[in-house]
Design a protein around this motif. Structure first.
Motif, PDB file in Angstrom:
ATOM      1  N   PRO A 216       0.830  -1.211   0.000  1.00  0.00           N
ATOM      2  CA  PRO A 216       0.000   0.000   0.000  1.00  0.00           C
ATOM      3  C   PRO A 216       0.861   1.256   0.000  1.00  0.00           C
ATOM      4  O   PRO A 216       1.990   1.256   0.496  1.00  0.00           O
ATOM      5  CB  PRO A 216      -0.809  -0.130   1.296  1.00  0.00           C
ATOM      6  CG  PRO A 216      -0.840  -1.606   1.578  1.00  0.00           C
ATOM      7  CD  PRO A 216       0.473  -2.137   1.092  1.00  0.00           C
ATOM      8  N   LEU A 217       0.326   2.348  -0.545  1.00  0.00           N
ATOM      9  CA  LEU A 217       1.089   3.582  -0.652  1.00  0.00           C
ATOM     10  C   LEU A 217       1.642   4.026   0.689  1.00  0.00           C
ATOM     11  O   LEU A 217       2.817   4.400   0.799  1.00  0.00           O
ATOM     12  CB  LEU A 217       0.218   4.693  -1.243  1.00  0.00           C
ATOM     13  CG  LEU A 217       0.876   6.077  -1.248  1.00  0.00           C
ATOM     14  CD1 LEU A 217       2.013   6.131  -2.267  1.00  0.00           C
ATOM     15  CD2 LEU A 217      -0.140   7.182  -1.527  1.00  0.00           C
ATOM     16  N   HIS A 218       0.811   4.000   1.729  1.00  0.00           N
ATOM     17  CA  HIS A 218       1.276   4.553   3.001  1.00  0.00           C
ATOM     18  C   HIS A 218       2.437   3.751   3.569  1.00  0.00           C
ATOM     19  O   HIS A 218       3.317   4.312   4.242  1.00  0.00           O
ATOM     20  CB  HIS A 218       0.111   4.649   4.006  1.00  0.00           C
ATOM     21  CG  HIS A 218      -0.353   3.335   4.556  1.00  0.00           C
ATOM     22  ND1 HIS A 218       0.013   2.881   5.809  1.00  0.00           N
ATOM     23  CD2 HIS A 218      -1.161   2.379   4.024  1.00  0.00           C
ATOM     24  CE1 HIS A 218      -0.566   1.704   6.034  1.00  0.00           C
ATOM     25  NE2 HIS A 218      -1.279   1.377   4.973  1.00  0.00           N
ATOM     26  N   VAL A 219       2.490   2.467   3.282  1.00  0.00           N
ATOM     27  CA  VAL A 219       3.611   1.639   3.748  1.00  0.00           C
ATOM     28  C   VAL A 219       4.868   1.981   2.950  1.00  0.00           C
ATOM     29  O   VAL A 219       5.964   2.154   3.515  1.00  0.00           O
ATOM     30  CB  VAL A 219       3.275   0.147   3.628  1.00  0.00           C
ATOM     31  CG1 VAL A 219       4.487  -0.706   4.012  1.00  0.00           C
ATOM     32  CG2 VAL A 219       2.077  -0.201   4.501  1.00  0.00           C
ATOM     33  N   LEU A 297      -7.189   7.145   9.779  1.00  0.00           N
ATOM     34  CA  LEU A 297      -5.920   7.857   9.706  1.00  0.00           C
ATOM     35  C   LEU A 297      -4.904   7.334  10.716  1.00  0.00           C
ATOM     36  O   LEU A 297      -3.694   7.447  10.493  1.00  0.00           O
ATOM     37  CB  LEU A 297      -6.152   9.352   9.905  1.00  0.00           C
ATOM     38  CG  LEU A 297      -6.840  10.056   8.725  1.00  0.00           C
ATOM     39  CD1 LEU A 297      -7.296  11.453   9.122  1.00  0.00           C
ATOM     40  CD2 LEU A 297      -5.917  10.125   7.515  1.00  0.00           C
ATOM     41  N   ARG A 298      -5.368   6.741  11.799  1.00  0.00           N
ATOM     42  CA  ARG A 298      -4.439   6.142  12.757  1.00  0.00           C
ATOM     43  C   ARG A 298      -3.654   4.996  12.120  1.00  0.00           C
ATOM     44  O   ARG A 298      -2.566   4.650  12.582  1.00  0.00           O
ATOM     45  CB  ARG A 298      -5.213   5.611  13.982  1.00  0.00           C
ATOM     46  CG  ARG A 298      -5.567   6.687  14.986  1.00  0.00           C
ATOM     47  CD  ARG A 298      -5.832   6.112  16.358  1.00  0.00           C
ATOM     48  NE  ARG A 298      -6.104   7.158  17.330  1.00  0.00           N
ATOM     49  CZ  ARG A 298      -7.296   7.410  17.847  1.00  0.00           C
ATOM     50  NH1 ARG A 298      -8.338   6.669  17.513  1.00  0.00           N
ATOM     51  NH2 ARG A 298      -7.448   8.391  18.719  1.00  0.00           N
ATOM     52  N   GLU A 299      -4.196   4.407  11.066  1.00  0.00           N
ATOM     53  CA  GLU A 299      -3.547   3.279  10.409  1.00  0.00           C
ATOM     54  C   GLU A 299      -2.655   3.707   9.251  1.00  0.00           C
ATOM     55  O   GLU A 299      -2.012   2.868   8.620  1.00  0.00           O
ATOM     56  CB  GLU A 299      -4.611   2.291   9.908  1.00  0.00           C
ATOM     57  CG  GLU A 299      -5.449   1.699  11.030  1.00  0.00           C
ATOM     58  CD  GLU A 299      -6.552   0.786  10.512  1.00  0.00           C
ATOM     59  OE1 GLU A 299      -6.648   0.620   9.274  1.00  0.00           O
ATOM     60  OE2 GLU A 299      -7.300   0.235  11.339  1.00  0.00           O
ATOM     61  N   ASP A 300      -2.591   5.001   8.962  1.00  0.00           N
ATOM     62  CA  ASP A 300      -1.769   5.496   7.856  1.00  0.00           C
ATOM     63  C   ASP A 300      -0.347   5.711   8.374  1.00  0.00           C
ATOM     64  O   ASP A 300      -0.064   6.675   9.075  1.00  0.00           O
ATOM     65  CB  ASP A 300      -2.350   6.812   7.311  1.00  0.00           C
ATOM     66  CG  ASP A 300      -1.714   7.237   6.003  1.00  0.00           C
ATOM     67  OD1 ASP A 300      -0.465   7.264   5.948  1.00  0.00           O
ATOM     68  OD2 ASP A 300      -2.448   7.561   5.039  1.00  0.00           O
ATOM     69  N   GLU A 301       0.554   4.822   8.001  1.00  0.00           N
ATOM     70  CA  GLU A 301       1.898   4.836   8.561  1.00  0.00           C
ATOM     71  C   GLU A 301       2.713   6.039   8.094  1.00  0.00           C
ATOM     72  O   GLU A 301       3.574   6.537   8.828  1.00  0.00           O
ATOM     73  CB  GLU A 301       2.626   3.533   8.195  1.00  0.00           C
ATOM     74  CG  GLU A 301       1.975   2.300   8.789  1.00  0.00           C
ATOM     75  CD  GLU A 301       2.655   1.004   8.382  1.00  0.00           C
ATOM     76  OE1 GLU A 301       3.798   1.060   7.857  1.00  0.00           O
ATOM     77  OE2 GLU A 301       2.044  -0.065   8.570  1.00  0.00           O
ATOM     78  N   LEU A 337      -6.336  12.985  17.028  1.00  0.00           N
ATOM     79  CA  LEU A 337      -5.137  12.262  16.628  1.00  0.00           C
ATOM     80  C   LEU A 337      -3.875  12.833  17.264  1.00  0.00           C
ATOM     81  O   LEU A 337      -2.764  12.369  16.974  1.00  0.00           O
ATOM     82  CB  LEU A 337      -5.010  12.304  15.095  1.00  0.00           C
ATOM     83  CG  LEU A 337      -6.032  11.444  14.348  1.00  0.00           C
ATOM     84  CD1 LEU A 337      -6.061  11.802  12.869  1.00  0.00           C
ATOM     85  CD2 LEU A 337      -5.728   9.969  14.527  1.00  0.00           C
ATOM     86  N   GLY A 338      -4.041  13.833  18.129  1.00  0.00           N
ATOM     87  CA  GLY A 338      -2.897  14.411  18.796  1.00  0.00           C
ATOM     88  C   GLY A 338      -2.080  15.346  17.920  1.00  0.00           C
ATOM     89  O   GLY A 338      -0.932  15.677  18.240  1.00  0.00           O
ATOM     90  N   TRP A 339      -2.666  15.796  16.795  1.00  0.00           N
ATOM     91  CA  TRP A 339      -1.959  16.739  15.923  1.00  0.00           C
ATOM     92  C   TRP A 339      -2.058  18.166  16.433  1.00  0.00           C
ATOM     93  O   TRP A 339      -1.353  19.048  15.967  1.00  0.00           O
ATOM     94  CB  TRP A 339      -2.534  16.680  14.510  1.00  0.00           C
ATOM     95  CG  TRP A 339      -2.439  15.355  13.850  1.00  0.00           C
ATOM     96  CD1 TRP A 339      -1.697  14.281  14.241  1.00  0.00           C
ATOM     97  CD2 TRP A 339      -3.123  14.935  12.666  1.00  0.00           C
ATOM     98  NE1 TRP A 339      -1.867  13.239  13.378  1.00  0.00           N
ATOM     99  CE2 TRP A 339      -2.735  13.604  12.394  1.00  0.00           C
ATOM    100  CE3 TRP A 339      -4.019  15.568  11.803  1.00  0.00           C
ATOM    101  CZ2 TRP A 339      -3.225  12.911  11.297  1.00  0.00           C
ATOM    102  CZ3 TRP A 339      -4.500  14.871  10.706  1.00  0.00           C
ATOM    103  CH2 TRP A 339      -4.117  13.546  10.462  1.00  0.00           C
ATOM    104  N   ARG A 340      -2.967  18.390  17.347  1.00  0.00           N
ATOM    105  CA  ARG A 340      -3.177  19.734  17.910  1.00  0.00           C
ATOM    106  C   ARG A 340      -3.274  19.623  19.433  1.00  0.00           C
ATOM    107  O   ARG A 340      -3.704  18.610  19.953  1.00  0.00           O
ATOM    108  CB  ARG A 340      -4.482  20.350  17.369  1.00  0.00           C
ATOM    109  CG  ARG A 340      -4.337  20.933  15.962  1.00  0.00           C
ATOM    110  CD  ARG A 340      -3.442  22.164  16.014  1.00  0.00           C
ATOM    111  NE  ARG A 340      -3.396  22.866  14.734  1.00  0.00           N
ATOM    112  CZ  ARG A 340      -2.507  22.609  13.777  1.00  0.00           C
ATOM    113  NH1 ARG A 340      -1.642  21.633  13.938  1.00  0.00           N
ATOM    114  NH2 ARG A 340      -2.470  23.315  12.657  1.00  0.00           N
TER     115      ARG A 340
END
Length: 340
Positions: A216-219, A297-301, A337-340
Motif C-alpha cells: 500500500p502507498l502509506h507503507v 488515519l491512525r492506520e496510515d503509517e 489524533l494528537g496533531w493539535r
C-alpha cells in the motif's frame, strides 16, 4: 503535533459549476483562502505548479502577494518543476518573495511529472545536455539553485560599474538568509529521497509514488521516509529535517459534504503507468464522518511518520467551502489524533 497545510492545484475553468472561472479568480481566491486559513490556525498554504494548463503556474507573484497579506502562515509550493527553471532567475524571485513574507517560504521543487505538452521545457529554452535525461537536467538545475542560495559571491564585478559594488565577487540579489534550509524535494522514489537527504533538502512525498514493492502507498511512503532520514543522518547534517505527505481528507459533517465526497468513502489506492516506463501507485482519498476518519488515519503509517500534512483541496468549490473543509479537519480530526 503536526503542521497542517493545504495544497491547491489551482484549477480554473469557465464551467457553470466552477467558482474559479478564470486565472484571475484562482489567483485572487488563493490569496483570500490563505488569509482565511491563517485565521483558522492552518500552518501552511501550498500550491502546485503546472505549465500549459488551466492550473497554478507562475508561483512567485502569488507567494509574494500572500506573504504581504498574511503574517504567520507558511507559504510554499508542491512542486516547482525544475526542468523549466532558470536557477539564477529563480534565486532572485524566491529571495524577493521570501523577504516580503518575512522568511516564511517553504519551496517544494522536483523533477516534475508528465506535462500537458511534449517536452514542454524545450519551449522555455532548456534541453538536456549530451548524455542527460530531462530528470538529470532538473537535478542539475536544482544543484545550481541550491549553491547560489548560499549567498556566496561568484561573479566578477565590472571595474567601471554604474553603481558602487561591495568588495569581492558579487552574488545574486536580493539574498534571503535561511531560505536554503527551507527547500524541499518532491520525491517519487526511495532513491531520489536519499539524494535529497544528501543535499540537505526537506522531503515532500505526495499522493503518488513509484510502485517499488507492491505494498500500500502509506507503507511504501513510510519506508521512503525512513530511508530519507537514515541518509540525512549519514550525511551529517546538523539540523532536523522536515517531511511532509499529501492526502485528500474530507470530514463529512454536512449534507453538502456528503453530496460532494460521500462517494469517496470506499476509496482505495490505485496502480497505473505514469509514463511508458514507470508503474506508479496513487493514494486513496479519505472521506467519512469524523470518528471514522480518526480510525482510518491512525492506520496510515506515512501520515504518522511525517511532521507535516498537506491537505489537497477542491479549490474550484470556492473560498468559503474550502475554509469549511480545513476547519472540519482542525476541529473534528486533528485533536483526536494528537496533531493539535
Amino acid at each position: 503535533m503536526k503542521k497542517i497545510g493545504f495544497l491547491s492545484f489551482g484549477h480554473w475553468s469557465p464551467g457553470p459549476h466552477s467558482e474559479t472561472r478564470s486565472a484571475a479568480d484562482f489567483l485572487r481566491q488563493s490569496i483570500d483562502l490563505a488569509v482565511a486559513a491563517e485565521e483558522l490556525g492552518v500552518d501552511g498554504a501550498y500550491f502546485r505548479v503546472h505549465h500549459f494548463a488551466r492550473q497554478a503556474a507562475s508561483p512567485f507573484p502569488l507567494l509574494a502577494a500572500i506573504g504581504a497579506r498574511t503574517s504567520k502562515i507558511e507559504i510554499g509550493t508542491g512542486v516547482i518543476d525544475m526542468r523549466y527553471e532558470n536557477p539564477l532567475y529563480m534565486v532572485e524571485d524566491s529571495g524577493a518573495a521570501d523577504l516580503i513574507s518575512g522568511g516564511r517560504l517553504q519551496l517544494g521543487i522536483s523533477r516534475g511529472s508528465p506535462e500537458q505538452v511534449i517536452d514542454g521545457w524545450r519551449y522555455f529554452g532548456y534541453s538536456p545536455a549530451e548524455g542527460e535525461t530531462d530528470a538529470d537536467m532538473a537535478r542539475r538545475h536544482t544543484e545550481v539553485y541550491l549553491k547560489l542560495l548560499e549567498g556566496e559571491g561568484f561573479a566578477q564585478p565590472n571595474p567601471r560599474p554604474m553603481f558602487a559594488n561591495p568588495p569581492g565577487l558579487l552574488r545574486l540579489e536580493p539574498h534571503s538568509p535561511g531560505l536554503r534550509e527551507r527547500i524541499w524535494w518532491g520525491s517519487g522514489s526511495n532513491a531520489t529521497s536519499v539524494w535529497a537527504a544528501k543535499l540537505g533538502m526537506n522531503l515532500q512525498s505526495s499522493t503518488l509514488k513509484d510502485d517499488e514493492t507492491g505494498e500500500p502507498l502509506h507503507v511504501q511512503q513510510r519506508k521512503q521516509i525512513e530511508a530519507y532520514r537514515e541518509a540525512w543522518k549519514e550525511a551529517g547534517h546538523t539540523r532536523e529535517p522536515r517531511v511532509s505527505v499529501s492526502r485528500s481528507i474530507f470530514a463529512l459533517t454536512t449534507d453538502l459534504d456528503r453530496a460532494y465526497f460521500g462517494r469517496d468513502r470506499h476509496s482505495r489506492d490505485q496502480v497505473g503507468m505514469i509514463d511508458e516506463n514507470t508503474r506508479a501507485i496513487f493514494g486513496r482519498s479519505y472521506a467519512a464522518e469524523p470518528d471514522e476518519l480518526v480510525r482510518e488515519l491512525r492506520e496510515d503509517e506515512a501520515v504518522e511518520a511525517a511532521d507535516t500534512l498537506l491537505l489537497t483541496i477542491p479549490n474550484q468549490l470556492g473560498v468559503d467551502y474550502n475554509a469549511h473543509v480545513l476547519e472540519n479537519i482542525l476541529k473534528h480530526v486533528a485533536p483526536e489524533l494528537g496533531w493539535r
